[in-house]
Design a protein around this motif. Sequence first.
Motif, short mmCIF file in Angstrom:
data_model
loop_
_atom_site.label_atom_id
_atom_site.label_comp_id
_atom_site.label_asym_id
_atom_site.label_seq_id
_atom_site.Cartn_x
_atom_site.Cartn_y
_atom_site.Cartn_z
N UNK A 19 0.78 -6.72 -4.11
CA UNK A 19 0.12 -7.99 -4.42
C UNK A 19 0.21 -9.00 -3.27
N UNK A 20 0.74 -8.56 -2.14
CA UNK A 20 0.68 -9.43 -0.96
C UNK A 20 -0.77 -9.58 -0.48
N UNK A 21 -1.68 -8.73 -1.01
CA UNK A 21 -3.11 -8.89 -0.67
C UNK A 21 -3.75 -10.03 -1.45
N UNK A 22 -3.04 -10.58 -2.43
CA UNK A 22 -3.66 -11.62 -3.27
C UNK A 22 -4.10 -12.83 -2.46
N UNK A 23 -3.32 -13.18 -1.44
CA UNK A 23 -3.69 -14.35 -0.62
C UNK A 23 -5.03 -14.11 0.09
N UNK A 24 -5.21 -12.89 0.60
CA UNK A 24 -6.48 -12.57 1.26
C UNK A 24 -7.62 -12.57 0.24
N UNK A 25 -7.37 -12.05 -0.96
CA UNK A 25 -8.39 -12.07 -2.02
C UNK A 25 -8.79 -13.50 -2.35
N UNK A 26 -7.79 -14.38 -2.32
CA UNK A 26 -8.02 -15.79 -2.67
C UNK A 26 -8.95 -16.49 -1.68
N UNK A 27 -9.01 -16.00 -0.45
CA UNK A 27 -9.89 -16.64 0.53
C UNK A 27 -11.36 -16.43 0.18
N UNK A 28 -11.65 -15.37 -0.57
CA UNK A 28 -13.04 -15.09 -0.96
C UNK A 28 -13.38 -15.72 -2.31
N UNK A 29 -12.39 -15.77 -3.22
CA UNK A 29 -12.62 -16.39 -4.52
C UNK A 29 -11.38 -17.21 -4.86
N UNK A 30 -11.33 -18.46 -4.37
CA UNK A 30 -10.15 -19.30 -4.54
C UNK A 30 -9.69 -19.39 -5.99
N UNK A 31 -8.39 -19.22 -6.17
CA UNK A 31 -7.80 -19.30 -7.49
C UNK A 31 -7.85 -18.01 -8.28
N UNK A 32 -8.53 -17.00 -7.74
CA UNK A 32 -8.68 -15.73 -8.46
C UNK A 32 -7.99 -14.57 -7.74
N UNK A 33 -7.27 -14.87 -6.66
CA UNK A 33 -6.71 -13.82 -5.83
C UNK A 33 -5.77 -12.89 -6.57
N UNK A 34 -4.85 -13.46 -7.34
CA UNK A 34 -3.89 -12.62 -8.06
C UNK A 34 -4.58 -11.77 -9.11
N UNK A 35 -5.56 -12.34 -9.77
CA UNK A 35 -6.31 -11.59 -10.78
C UNK A 35 -7.03 -10.41 -10.13
N UNK A 93 -1.80 -3.30 5.66
CA UNK A 93 -0.69 -4.07 6.23
C UNK A 93 -0.02 -4.95 5.16
N UNK A 94 0.11 -4.39 3.98
CA UNK A 94 0.82 -5.11 2.93
C UNK A 94 2.27 -5.34 3.35
N UNK A 95 2.87 -6.37 2.80
CA UNK A 95 4.20 -6.81 3.26
C UNK A 95 5.32 -6.11 2.49
N UNK A 96 6.41 -5.81 3.18
CA UNK A 96 7.58 -5.29 2.47
C UNK A 96 8.19 -6.39 1.60
N UNK A 97 8.87 -5.98 0.54
CA UNK A 97 9.63 -6.95 -0.24
C UNK A 97 10.72 -7.56 0.65
N UNK A 98 11.10 -8.80 0.40
CA UNK A 98 12.00 -9.51 1.32
C UNK A 98 13.31 -8.79 1.61
N UNK A 99 13.88 -8.11 0.63
CA UNK A 99 15.19 -7.49 0.84
C UNK A 99 15.12 -6.13 1.53
N UNK A 100 13.90 -5.60 1.69
CA UNK A 100 13.75 -4.21 2.14
C UNK A 100 14.27 -3.94 3.55
#
Length: 229
Positions: A19-35, A93-100
């Motif tokens: 779900x680190x892609x949600x921010x990029x999705x949000x650039x195309x449809x603001x507020x809907x990235x996580x969905x 290029x999804x992000x690793x979880x912080x502790x990984x």
Amino acid sequence: MKNIRGIVFDLYGTLYDVHSVAAACDTYHPGRGREISTVWRQKQLEYTWLRSLMGDYVDFEQATRDALVFTSRQLQLPLDDAARLALCQEYLRIAPYPEVPQALARLQAMQLPLAILSNGSVNSIRSVVAASGLEHCFQHLISADSVQIFKPHDSVYLLAEQQLSCDRSELLFVSSNAWDASGARHFGYPVCWINRAGNAFDELGQSPDHVVQGLDQLADWMEAQQHTV
């Protein structure tokens, strides 16, 4: 589990946050990235399972593209070809979880070979790992591509046993996906389930051998195992 001679990780949702892609999705449809991200991921998984049952294999990148097309139509949020390509590139290029990163370094210090076993294509796995700079952590990057079917089919889990030249009972399989943990346990791996979200485990006739909330807790547990006489 003192006879563990290697650790095999799932990639998507286990080491790396899909779900680190949600921010990029949000650039195309603001507020809907996580969905968008949530529906996309669920449909991506469904397509791997359905393709396996149908005997109609496509690689993970194609399944990911197809799932995004469905998501766009289902949510009635148009994405042109350029947008779909850009978002699929984000999946590489999804992000690793912080502790990984730190947890992997601790596990490496135990002198155990670390491997990734993923439904991702060879290119997908290498791209994701390289983008995070964690290539040095893994001795093996293993893709379902070589058997042309997806987890949780036994033939995919067999790949890690073959690549690491260890009996399955000597390889700890680690996944955040309960369906994947169930498949690996059914195959015969001892399993650690990373349950970051506090979910119930799937009712598939299997149970994990150990449950943690993050990879750092797995490192804690493994270190304790090594120091127990």
